[in-house]
Design a protein around this motif. Structure first.
Motif, mmCIF file in Angstrom:
data_model
loop_
_atom_site.group_PDB
_atom_site.id
_atom_site.type_symbol
_atom_site.label_atom_id
_atom_site.label_comp_id
_atom_site.label_asym_id
_atom_site.label_seq_id
_atom_site.Cartn_x
_atom_site.Cartn_y
_atom_site.Cartn_z
ATOM 1 N N GLU A 372 0.816 -1.221 0.000
ATOM 2 C CA GLU A 372 0.000 0.000 0.000
ATOM 3 C C GLU A 372 0.843 1.262 0.000
ATOM 4 O OE1 GLU A 372 -2.624 -0.266 3.330
ATOM 5 O OE2 GLU A 372 -3.816 -1.900 2.477
ATOM 6 N N THR A 373 2.007 1.224 0.652
ATOM 7 C CA THR A 373 2.817 2.435 0.808
ATOM 8 C C THR A 373 4.043 2.481 -0.094
ATOM 9 O OG1 THR A 373 4.171 1.431 2.555
ATOM 10 C CG2 THR A 373 2.138 2.566 3.234
ATOM 11 N N GLY A 374 4.449 1.334 -0.603
ATOM 12 C CA GLY A 374 5.662 1.295 -1.407
ATOM 13 C C GLY A 374 6.932 1.297 -0.574
ATOM 14 N N ILE A 375 6.775 1.240 0.743
ATOM 15 C CA ILE A 375 7.942 1.173 1.637
ATOM 16 C C ILE A 375 8.367 -0.287 1.739
ATOM 17 C CG2 ILE A 375 8.805 1.590 3.980
ATOM 18 C CD1 ILE A 375 6.736 3.858 4.218
ATOM 19 N N LYS A 376 9.497 -0.635 1.106
ATOM 20 C CA LYS A 376 9.907 -2.034 1.023
ATOM 21 C C LYS A 376 10.575 -2.541 2.295
ATOM 22 C CE LYS A 376 10.500 -1.953 -3.995
ATOM 23 N NZ LYS A 376 11.463 -2.152 -5.118
ATOM 24 N N ASN A 377 11.219 -1.651 3.020
ATOM 25 C CA ASN A 377 11.918 -2.051 4.247
ATOM 26 C C ASN A 377 11.461 -1.185 5.416
ATOM 27 O OD1 ASN A 377 13.771 -4.055 3.010
ATOM 28 N ND2 ASN A 377 14.550 -2.240 1.934
ATOM 29 N N PRO A 378 10.276 -1.456 5.955
ATOM 30 C CA PRO A 378 9.769 -0.635 7.065
ATOM 31 C C PRO A 378 10.708 -0.693 8.262
ATOM 32 C CG PRO A 378 8.449 -2.636 6.818
ATOM 33 C CD PRO A 378 9.351 -2.563 5.631
ATOM 34 N N GLU A 379 10.856 0.467 8.900
ATOM 35 C CA GLU A 379 11.818 0.584 9.991
ATOM 36 C C GLU A 379 11.272 1.565 11.034
ATOM 37 O OE1 GLU A 379 16.501 1.991 10.479
ATOM 38 O OE2 GLU A 379 15.702 1.390 8.524
ATOM 39 N N VAL A 380 11.390 1.213 12.314
ATOM 40 C CA VAL A 380 10.944 2.097 13.399
ATOM 41 C C VAL A 380 12.016 2.149 14.474
ATOM 42 C CG1 VAL A 380 8.487 1.612 12.983
ATOM 43 C CG2 VAL A 380 9.758 0.237 14.665
ATOM 44 N N THR A 381 11.956 3.201 15.295
ATOM 45 C CA THR A 381 12.880 3.340 16.430
ATOM 46 C C THR A 381 12.091 3.292 17.721
ATOM 47 O OG1 THR A 381 14.478 4.641 15.165
ATOM 48 C CG2 THR A 381 14.561 4.843 17.566
ATOM 49 N N LEU A 382 12.498 2.397 18.610
ATOM 50 C CA LEU A 382 11.871 2.225 19.911
ATOM 51 C C LEU A 382 12.802 2.809 20.981
ATOM 52 C CD1 LEU A 382 9.870 1.025 21.980
ATOM 53 C CD2 LEU A 382 10.975 -1.199 21.641
ATOM 54 N N THR A 383 12.295 3.753 21.758
ATOM 55 C CA THR A 383 13.102 4.402 22.797
ATOM 56 C C THR A 383 12.783 3.798 24.155
ATOM 57 O OG1 THR A 383 13.064 6.456 21.520
ATOM 58 C CG2 THR A 383 13.756 6.602 23.821
ATOM 59 N N THR A 384 13.821 3.501 24.902
ATOM 60 C CA THR A 384 13.648 2.865 26.210
ATOM 61 C C THR A 384 14.742 3.328 27.171
ATOM 62 O OG1 THR A 384 13.371 0.726 27.347
ATOM 63 C CG2 THR A 384 15.038 0.830 25.629
#
Length: 538
Positions: A372-384
């Motif tokens: 749907e988005t064309g983002i092939k390598n989704p990536e997120v940052t988790l802060t802890t």
């Protein structure tokens, strides 16, 4: 060397605390309850009882109108009865006439006096006083006014009905304090506390030791009408780390350890949360639900495309095994969060409204997000913070298997607190421990009028239907109907997935075999008035 010297000094204090000065009668060791407070105690003034360490201390010294039992039911305390009128907006409390303050020469001839309704009027006005800057002043936000009708009648009027109000009054902030003592000591009342509780203040060497002695004039009795408390004294030390604390417990120098720490969890517990054989014959373990939800949160006004997607937020919820996480990282202590945000132990909790481990479904959602988005390598940052790094790394590894790259950013706890309050984190670890035992306290984190930094809605979740139900719950006097509303609100939260519930914490306590009567409750309050040590003669 300095750390070792401090450790040895504190060990001598723990062992020798029953040795009193020549003017004091020695205390039978079997009548002294010892524990260590590794987080230290900042104040013994109940108006500043924000942290658990302070609450445990002030709870032994002070009382309020009402108190909470281990089943989270509000019970009489200084108020023997009460009535609710004016469409649940007026609370009238009838006070006992046999409650005396701890003795102090400042009271004059008798060195004490009874508590009266004017004392509560003074104590509540003090709590509201902006110059005092009590962190507990918020508990009276819904109060329109209060007054002493006569010496034994105290009345509180609310601006609008609030079903959880009696629960709020059980907080230590609402304890009664004597005007003449407080005004004499001023800010030093923190270290010269005079209350009405089962124990009275004896001495405090800050960062070293704190001693309470039995209040022989305490007003409560047990079911056989015997005076409380049973113990003669409480001795608290301040070893600064949990590993040293556990060593003192293992050596028999303290009677009690609370919580599970990585430094000793594998020493005392098996992987499935049972006591190891070498401890089972000398230690009791008590565990039960704790009103604390550990979770990950999304900032719903984020610019990050991945986190704007409900598909990806749900995939994160479905993409890791909470049960495996709890076994691996907590020796099975804690309840995997398959329900919503409301923890087990509160009305409104429902174990089936949340997410379970469904890796294939998670992969499908990520696949749809990519197409749907064309983002092939989704990536997120988790802060802890560093304390929860192991949990975040576990989730990171699990989510990588389903096609989501998670970067873990570790920052100091103070930085995380400020950043989440100001909307500067897109995805972060958090926890919520109940301020008072009502699910409304949890759901307030998702009410749109409570957006941080002016309220606790750190996710900036906004839903018109949720807000309407939240406001309706305020006016609902039926506990059963209110609990259904709470469940419906919690379900709505999970449908929108602004959070990832990880687990509902458990209270876990280790005591020596001779300690009897130490219960457990979902607020993790330390109740010592009914505790006995079995090798005592009392």
């Amino acid at each position: 060397m300095l750390k070792l010297a401090r450790f040895l000094i504190l060990t001598l204090i723990i062992v020798g605390v029953s040795s009193c000065s020549s003017k004091e009668k020695p205390i039978d060791d079997a009548l002294v309850f010892r524990y260590n407070e590794h987080k230290n105690i900042g104040s013994l003034d109940p108006a500043f009882s924000k942290d658990l360490a302070d609450i445990w201390g002030t709870h032994q010294l002070f009382n309020g109108l009402v108190q909470m039992d281990d089943q989270l039911t509000v019970q009489p305390c200084i108020a023997k009865t009460w009535s609710v009128s004016d469409s649940a907006r007026t609370y009238t409390f009838n006070l006992r006439k046999d409650v005396f303050y701890h003795k102090d020469n400042l009271f004059g001839k008798d060195s004490t006096r009874t508590v009266n309704a004017s004392d509560f009027e003074y104590s509540f006005n003090r709590l509201k006083d902006e110059s005092l800057a009590s962190p507990g002043s918020w508990v009276l936000n819904k109060v329109e006014g209060f007054s002493a009708i006569n010496d034994s009648t105290f009345q509180i009027k609310l601006g609008q009905p609030f079903p959880a109000f009696l629960g709020l009054l059980t907080m230590k902030y609402c304890s009664v304090v004597p005007k003449e003592i407080v005004e004499h000591y001023g800010s030093d009342f923190r270290s010269h506390p005079i209350g009405t509780g089962p124990f009275k203040f004896k001495r405090w060497e800050e960062n070293i030791k704190l001693v309470f002695r039995k209040n022989n004039n305490y007003f409560e009795t047990d079911k056989d009408n015997k005076s409380l408390p049973y113990l003669e004294a409480i001795a608290i030390t301040f070893l600064p780390d949990k590993q040293s604390e556990f060593l003192q417990f293992a050596q028999g120098n303290i009677d009690f350890v609370s919580g599970l720490d990585g430094s000793y969890k594998d020493e005392i517990l098996t992987t499935d949360g049972k006591l190891r054989p070498n401890y089972a014959d000398r230690v009791n373990m008590i565990r039960g639900p704790y009103l604390n939800t550990e979770y990950l949160a999304f900032f719903m006004e984020t610019d990050v495309s991945e986190l704007q997607s409900i598909k990806l937020r749900k995939a994160i919820n479905l993409g890791f095994d909470r049960s495996k996480m709890m076994t691996y990282l907590r020796n099975g202590i804690g309840i995997p969060a398959s329900g919503g945000f409301i923890p087990k132990g509160l009305p409104g909790y429902n174990a089936s409204i949340g997410f379970t481990y469904q890796p294939e479904q998670a992969k499908q959602l990520i696949s749809k997000f990519k197409s749907e988005t064309g983002i092939k390598n989704p990536e997120v940052t988790l802060t802890t913070t560093s304390n929860y790094l192991s949990f975040c790394e576990f989730i990171q590894r699990e989510l990588q298997k389903i096609g989501l790259q998670v970067n873990v950013d570790v920052i100091p706890a103070s930085s995380l607190k400020d950043a989440k309050a100001n909307g500067q984190l897109d995805f972060f670890r958090a926890s919520w421990i109940a301020d008072y035992p009502d699910a409304e306290n949890y759901l307030s984190l998702y009410y749109s009028n409570n957006f941080a930094p002016n309220g606790p809605n750190y996710t900036h979740f906004k839903n018109v239907k949720f807000d309407a139900m939240y406001e309706a719950a305020y006016l609902e006097t039926s506990p059963e109907i209110r609990a259904k509303l709470y469940t419906s609100m919690d379900s709505l939260i999970m449908e929108n997935a602004p959070i990832v519930p990880l687990f509902y914490d458990e209270v876990i306590r280790f005591t020596r075999k001779d300690v009897n009567g130490l219960g457990i409750n979902a607020t993790n309050l330390l109740e010592l008035k009914g505790v006995k040590k079995l090798n005592s003669s009392r």
